[in-house]
Each structure stands twice: as structure tokens, then as C-alpha cells.
Motif scaffolding. Structure first.
Motif, PDB file in Angstrom:
ATOM      1  N   ASP A 149      -0.023   1.939   5.639  1.00 24.30           N
ATOM      2  CA  ASP A 149       0.062   0.737   4.821  1.00 24.30           C
ATOM      3  C   ASP A 149      -0.967   0.697   3.597  1.00 24.30           C
ATOM      4  O   ASP A 149      -1.142  -0.213   2.824  1.00 24.30           O
ATOM      5  N   GLN A 150      -1.370   1.973   3.556  1.00 27.38           N
ATOM      6  CA  GLN A 150      -2.082   2.268   2.173  1.00 27.38           C
ATOM      7  C   GLN A 150      -3.295   1.414   1.998  1.00 27.38           C
ATOM      8  O   GLN A 150      -3.427   0.564   0.970  1.00 27.38           O
ATOM      9  N   LYS A 151      -3.850   1.259   3.160  1.00 23.98           N
ATOM     10  CA  LYS A 151      -5.320   0.453   2.809  1.00 23.98           C
ATOM     11  C   LYS A 151      -6.336   1.003   3.739  1.00 23.98           C
ATOM     12  O   LYS A 151      -6.097   1.904   4.490  1.00 23.98           O
ATOM     13  N   CYS A 152      -7.700   0.397   3.583  1.00 25.90           N
ATOM     14  CA  CYS A 152      -8.735   0.795   4.378  1.00 25.90           C
ATOM     15  C   CYS A 152      -9.372  -0.366   4.961  1.00 25.90           C
ATOM     16  O   CYS A 152      -9.338  -1.250   4.393  1.00 25.90           O
ATOM     17  N   VAL A 153      -9.774  -0.097   6.367  1.00 23.30           N
ATOM     18  CA  VAL A 153     -10.081  -1.198   6.987  1.00 23.30           C
ATOM     19  C   VAL A 153     -11.584  -1.068   7.527  1.00 23.30           C
ATOM     20  O   VAL A 153     -11.981  -0.275   7.865  1.00 23.30           O
ATOM     21  N   ASN A 154     -12.407  -1.995   7.264  1.00 21.20           N
ATOM     22  CA  ASN A 154     -13.792  -1.872   7.369  1.00 21.20           C
ATOM     23  C   ASN A 154     -14.133  -2.057   8.709  1.00 21.20           C
ATOM     24  O   ASN A 154     -13.605  -2.957   9.696  1.00 21.20           O
ATOM     25  N   ILE A 155     -14.842  -1.123   9.401  1.00 14.31           N
ATOM     26  CA  ILE A 155     -15.050  -1.027  10.882  1.00 14.31           C
ATOM     27  C   ILE A 155     -16.793  -1.082  10.973  1.00 14.31           C
ATOM     28  O   ILE A 155     -17.531  -0.497  10.088  1.00 14.31           O
ATOM     29  N   TYR A 214      -9.011  17.911   2.509  1.00 17.30           N
ATOM     30  CA  TYR A 214      -8.637  16.452   2.165  1.00 17.30           C
ATOM     31  C   TYR A 214      -9.793  16.248   1.339  1.00 17.30           C
ATOM     32  O   TYR A 214     -10.918  16.247   1.731  1.00 17.30           O
ATOM     33  N   ALA A 215      -9.550  15.735   0.050  1.00 17.15           N
ATOM     34  CA  ALA A 215     -10.566  15.700  -1.089  1.00 17.15           C
ATOM     35  C   ALA A 215     -10.618  14.103  -1.422  1.00 17.15           C
ATOM     36  O   ALA A 215      -9.510  13.681  -1.657  1.00 17.15           O
ATOM     37  N   VAL A 216     -11.788  13.562  -1.407  1.00 17.49           N
ATOM     38  CA  VAL A 216     -11.805  12.109  -1.942  1.00 17.49           C
ATOM     39  C   VAL A 216     -12.566  11.930  -3.352  1.00 17.49           C
ATOM     40  O   VAL A 216     -13.688  12.593  -3.559  1.00 17.49           O
ATOM     41  N   THR A 217     -12.192  11.048  -4.103  1.00 17.04           N
ATOM     42  CA  THR A 217     -12.775  10.961  -5.409  1.00 17.04           C
ATOM     43  C   THR A 217     -13.778   9.765  -5.159  1.00 17.04           C
ATOM     44  O   THR A 217     -14.166   9.190  -4.127  1.00 17.04           O
ATOM     45  N   GLU A 218     -14.395   9.607  -6.550  1.00 18.34           N
ATOM     46  CA  GLU A 218     -15.586   8.717  -6.207  1.00 18.34           C
ATOM     47  C   GLU A 218     -15.036   7.305  -6.193  1.00 18.34           C
ATOM     48  O   GLU A 218     -15.795   6.398  -6.027  1.00 18.34           O
ATOM     49  N   GLU A 219     -13.710   7.010  -6.416  1.00 14.96           N
ATOM     50  CA  GLU A 219     -13.241   5.802  -6.493  1.00 14.96           C
ATOM     51  C   GLU A 219     -12.568   5.365  -5.144  1.00 14.96           C
ATOM     52  O   GLU A 219     -11.610   4.535  -5.046  1.00 14.96           O
ATOM     53  N   GLY A 220     -12.639   6.537  -4.217  1.00  9.72           N
ATOM     54  CA  GLY A 220     -11.970   6.217  -2.754  1.00  9.72           C
ATOM     55  C   GLY A 220     -10.622   6.747  -2.755  1.00  9.72           C
ATOM     56  O   GLY A 220     -10.040   6.861  -1.629  1.00  9.72           O
ATOM     57  N   ALA A 221      -9.808   7.350  -3.788  1.00  9.81           N
ATOM     58  CA  ALA A 221      -8.518   7.980  -3.533  1.00  9.81           C
ATOM     59  C   ALA A 221      -8.685   9.356  -2.701  1.00  9.81           C
ATOM     60  O   ALA A 221      -9.726   9.863  -2.970  1.00  9.81           O
ATOM     61  N   ILE A 222      -7.750   9.495  -1.892  1.00 11.32           N
ATOM     62  CA  ILE A 222      -7.846  10.822  -1.117  1.00 11.32           C
ATOM     63  C   ILE A 222      -6.467  11.585  -1.623  1.00 11.32           C
ATOM     64  O   ILE A 222      -5.294  11.292  -1.454  1.00 11.32           O
ATOM     65  N   ASP A 223      -6.582  12.870  -1.807  1.00 15.54           N
ATOM     66  CA  ASP A 223      -5.622  14.014  -2.169  1.00 15.54           C
ATOM     67  C   ASP A 223      -5.952  15.145  -1.074  1.00 15.54           C
ATOM     68  O   ASP A 223      -6.886  15.509  -0.761  1.00 15.54           O
ATOM     69  N   ALA A 224      -4.644  15.585  -0.667  1.00 14.55           N
ATOM     70  CA  ALA A 224      -4.678  16.734   0.261  1.00 14.55           C
ATOM     71  C   ALA A 224      -4.020  17.939  -0.417  1.00 14.55           C
ATOM     72  O   ALA A 224      -3.004  17.983  -1.113  1.00 14.55           O
ATOM     73  N   TYR A 225      -4.725  19.044  -0.043  1.00 10.75           N
ATOM     74  CA  TYR A 225      -4.186  20.277  -0.661  1.00 10.75           C
ATOM     75  C   TYR A 225      -3.796  21.283   0.498  1.00 10.75           C
ATOM     76  O   TYR A 225      -4.786  21.614   1.131  1.00 10.75           O
ATOM     77  N   ASN A 226      -2.759  21.854   0.347  1.00 10.56           N
ATOM     78  CA  ASN A 226      -2.473  23.156   1.178  1.00 10.56           C
ATOM     79  C   ASN A 226      -2.783  24.219   0.307  1.00 10.56           C
ATOM     80  O   ASN A 226      -1.597  24.541  -0.643  1.00 10.56           O
ATOM     81  N   LEU A 227      -3.342  25.210   0.549  1.00 11.63           N
ATOM     82  CA  LEU A 227      -3.641  26.539  -0.352  1.00 11.63           C
ATOM     83  C   LEU A 227      -3.303  27.838   0.266  1.00 11.63           C
ATOM     84  O   LEU A 227      -3.727  28.700   0.062  1.00 11.63           O
ATOM     85  N   HIS A 228      -2.755  27.886   1.610  1.00 13.55           N
ATOM     86  CA  HIS A 228      -2.309  28.892   2.167  1.00 13.55           C
ATOM     87  C   HIS A 228      -1.065  29.701   1.879  1.00 13.55           C
ATOM     88  O   HIS A 228      -0.978  30.776   2.039  1.00 13.55           O
ATOM     89  N   GLY A 229      -0.297  28.996   1.128  1.00  9.39           N
ATOM     90  CA  GLY A 229       0.932  29.625   0.619  1.00  9.39           C
ATOM     91  C   GLY A 229       0.878  30.328  -0.785  1.00  9.39           C
ATOM     92  O   GLY A 229      -0.071  30.247  -1.264  1.00  9.39           O
ATOM     93  N   PRO A 230       2.150  30.846  -1.250  1.00 10.40           N
ATOM     94  CA  PRO A 230       2.085  31.472  -2.597  1.00 10.40           C
ATOM     95  C   PRO A 230       1.785  30.348  -3.668  1.00 10.40           C
ATOM     96  O   PRO A 230       1.460  30.821  -4.766  1.00 10.40           O
ATOM     97  N   SER A 231       2.083  29.138  -3.475  1.00 10.94           N
ATOM     98  CA  SER A 231       1.856  28.219  -4.369  1.00 10.94           C
ATOM     99  C   SER A 231       1.145  26.982  -3.620  1.00 10.94           C
ATOM    100  O   SER A 231       1.066  26.804  -2.561  1.00 10.94           O
ATOM    101  N   PRO A 246      -4.120   5.911  -2.981  1.00  5.62           N
ATOM    102  CA  PRO A 246      -4.628   5.496  -4.226  1.00  5.62           C
ATOM    103  C   PRO A 246      -6.070   4.720  -3.930  1.00  5.62           C
ATOM    104  O   PRO A 246      -6.430   4.808  -3.060  1.00  5.62           O
ATOM    105  N   GLN A 247      -6.513   4.627  -5.496  1.00  5.30           N
ATOM    106  CA  GLN A 247      -7.862   4.135  -5.189  1.00  5.30           C
ATOM    107  C   GLN A 247      -7.763   2.693  -4.764  1.00  5.30           C
ATOM    108  O   GLN A 247      -7.006   1.881  -5.330  1.00  5.30           O
ATOM    109  N   ILE A 248      -8.471   2.278  -3.608  1.00  5.79           N
ATOM    110  CA  ILE A 248      -8.614   0.877  -3.294  1.00  5.79           C
ATOM    111  C   ILE A 248      -9.789   0.297  -3.147  1.00  5.79           C
ATOM    112  O   ILE A 248     -10.018  -0.931  -3.888  1.00  5.79           O
ATOM    113  N   ILE A 249     -11.082   0.955  -2.971  1.00  2.00           N
ATOM    114  CA  ILE A 249     -12.408   0.398  -2.995  1.00  2.00           C
ATOM    115  C   ILE A 249     -12.836   0.413  -4.240  1.00  2.00           C
ATOM    116  O   ILE A 249     -12.861   1.466  -4.782  1.00  2.00           O
TER     117      ILE A 249
END
Length: 278
Positions: free
Chosen positions: A181-187, A103-120, A128-131
Motif C-alpha cells: 500500500d506504499q505507506k508506513c504505519v506507526n507502531i 536495503y538503503a534508506v534516505t534521510e527522507e524515509g525513501a527505501i531503495d533495494a540493490y542487488n549487487l551479486h550479478g554482472p550488473s 517513496p518519501q512518506i515521512i
């Protein structure tokens, strides 16, 4: 590495590295758009953060690397002779591994997930960017299963006129990511847990396992990419932030010598050093 060209001297000995500045959205540019780093500078300036999928001694380990230019991603498996460039996105700031996914997060708060275990490579954009107005963004999965974003901003220090004080100080906010819900909740409550952020691995630790820690605290180190090269006279921050009361304290006095390398959190193993604790 995709963006790096080793530079050899007349005796065919590695002398420095040339780094080319382009990403997946911008085609490779002319060679004038480059930077040349000495061997010592290269490690500080190009490698930003590495994340392991497992203990390398177990086998099948994958390393995900956040690197310059532009905070891009490359990965390597044990036995590979080169880094594999992931040209999907740029400006990543943090990465964690969980249940087969990076799980990789950008400086703008977007989160991408990568699975690298297979042939591709399998890639998913989970959030998406929220904050907005983010200085640094860290990501971690809590033991409860929640994914947390730790947003770090730099504010002007009102006590900057005092000797040894920094011009900028840290403010930290913690958000629970709601992927449905594609959102971030402050805690401001994380229960009996403590967070660790900085140049080392982002961690969420239970006070049941580490009773000397304090609840609802974020233990942080200075992790500005350029400070340790270009602003060595700026004493680094190593402190504890209370997310409930929005207060911070220094763990140690920020001596200038601490900028020799970026400060990181580590937990020494007395068993591995051969020491016996009575």
C-alpha cells in the motif's frame, strides 16, 4: 573512490585527501568546489556507515558504504581495487542486508533495494518519501519479516539549564513499512524484541536470545555526522527509549571524553578473547 583524490607530498607520501562535491544528478563541478581533509579527519568525515553482506571469512563478501559527499553509496567486493559508485540517489542514512539485497534508506524515509551479486546492478525503489521532518532514519528487518523504519528526531531539551545536559534530546518513532500500500504505519509495540540504532549496524534482537534486554525499547547512541568533529563540547547521547511510553533514560552519564570517537553498540565475544567464564 569516485569523489576522492589522494594528495601526495614531495616525497610521494600520502598526506591528505581532496573530496569533490557532486552527485549523480549534478555533473562534476569545477575544482574550487572541494574539501581537503587530513588523514585523521578523512575517516570521520567521509566514511559514514559500512554494511557487510556476510562474514568476510566465508568468501564472496560485499561491502556497501554510505559516504560523503551527500550521503552517497559505493560498494566493493572482496578482491576489488576500487569502490564502485552507485549514482542513483543521495542522502542515504542507513543500510541493511537481507536475502541477497541491500536495503538503503534516505534521510527522507525513501527505501531503495540493490542487488549487487550479478554482472550488473539491479535497483528498485521500494518506497517513496512518506515521512516528513526527519532528523535520522534507520531501517531494519524484524525476525517476523516486517521491515521497520526507526525515525529519530532531535527536540529542544527542557532541562538544558541543568549542568551537563544537552541542548537537544532524542525522540523516536517506529513504523512498519507496508510496501503493497506504499505507506508506513506507526507502531508502539514490537513484542519481545529490542532495537539498536546508531553509527553501528541497526539491529532487531529477540529477548529469547538476549533475556537481559527490555521489550519495546530502542537502544540508541549519538550518530550525528558532524558532532564528533565540530561540536566536541556537546556531550553525546547513549540511552534507551521506550516507544510505548515515549520516555528515555541514559545508559551512562554523557562524559565529554566519549566524543573522541562516535559511540557504537558492540557485543564482545568472550570465546574469541580466550576468556573462560565459570
Amino acid at each position: 573512490m569516485e569523489h576522492v583524490k589522494p594528495v601526495l607530498n614531495g616525497d610521494e607520501v600520502l598526506e591528505k585527501y581532496e573530496v569533490f562535491y557532486y552527485d549523480g544528478e549534478t555533473p562534476r563541478v569545477v575544482e574550487e568546489d572541494t574539501a581537503v581533509w587530513s588523514l585523521e579527519e578523512y575517516g570521520h568525515m567521509v566514511y559514514l556507515k559500512a554494511t557487510l553482506s556476510c562474514d568476510p571469512s566465508v568468501g564472496g563478501c560485499i561491502v556497501m558504504l554510505i559516504h560523503q559527499p551527500y550521503g552517497q553509496l559505493s560498494f566493493a567486493k572482496v578482491g576489488d581495487d576500487h569502490w564502485n559508485w552507485l549514482n542513483v540517489s543521495s542522502y542515504y542514512r542507513d543500510c541493511v542486508y537481507h536475502d541477497g539485497w541491500f536495503y538503503a534508506v534516505t534521510e527522507e524515509g525513501a527505501i531503495d533495494a540493490y542487488n549487487l551479486h550479478g554482472p550488473s546492478v539491479i535497483h528498485k525503489r521500494l518506497l517513496p518519501q512518506i515521512i516528513q521532518t526527519v532528523s535520522k532514519c534507520h531501517v531494519v528487518r524484524a525476525q517476523s519479516g516486517d521491515v521497520l523504519q526507526i525515525i529519530r528526531r532531535q527536540l529542544l531539551n527542557p532541562d538544558h539549564d541543568q549542568p551537563g545536559s544537552r541542548e537537544w534530546v532524542t525522540e523516536i518513532k517506529v513504523y512498519r513499512v507496508d510496501f503493497d500500500d506504499q505507506k508506513c504505519v506507526n507502531i508502539n509495540e514490537i513484542g519481545d524484541y529490542a532495537l539498536f540504532i546508531g553509527s553501528s549496524t541497526t539491529s532487531c534482537l529477540s529477548l529469547k536470545d538476549y533475556p537481559d534486554l527490555m521489550p519495546n525499547q530502542v537502544y540508541f547512541t549519538d550518530d550525528d555526522d558532524a558532532t564528533h568533529i565540530f561540536r566536541r563540547d556537546d556531550p553525546p547521547e547513549v540511552g534507551i527509549y521506550d516507544i510505548k511510553n515515549n520516555t528515555r533514560v541514559n545508559v551512562v552519564h554523557p562524559e565529554l571524553w566519549m566524543n573522541w570517537l562516535p559511540p557504537i553498540w558492540l557485543m564482545p565475544s568472550l570465546a574469541k578473547t580466550g576468556m573462560v567464564v565459570p
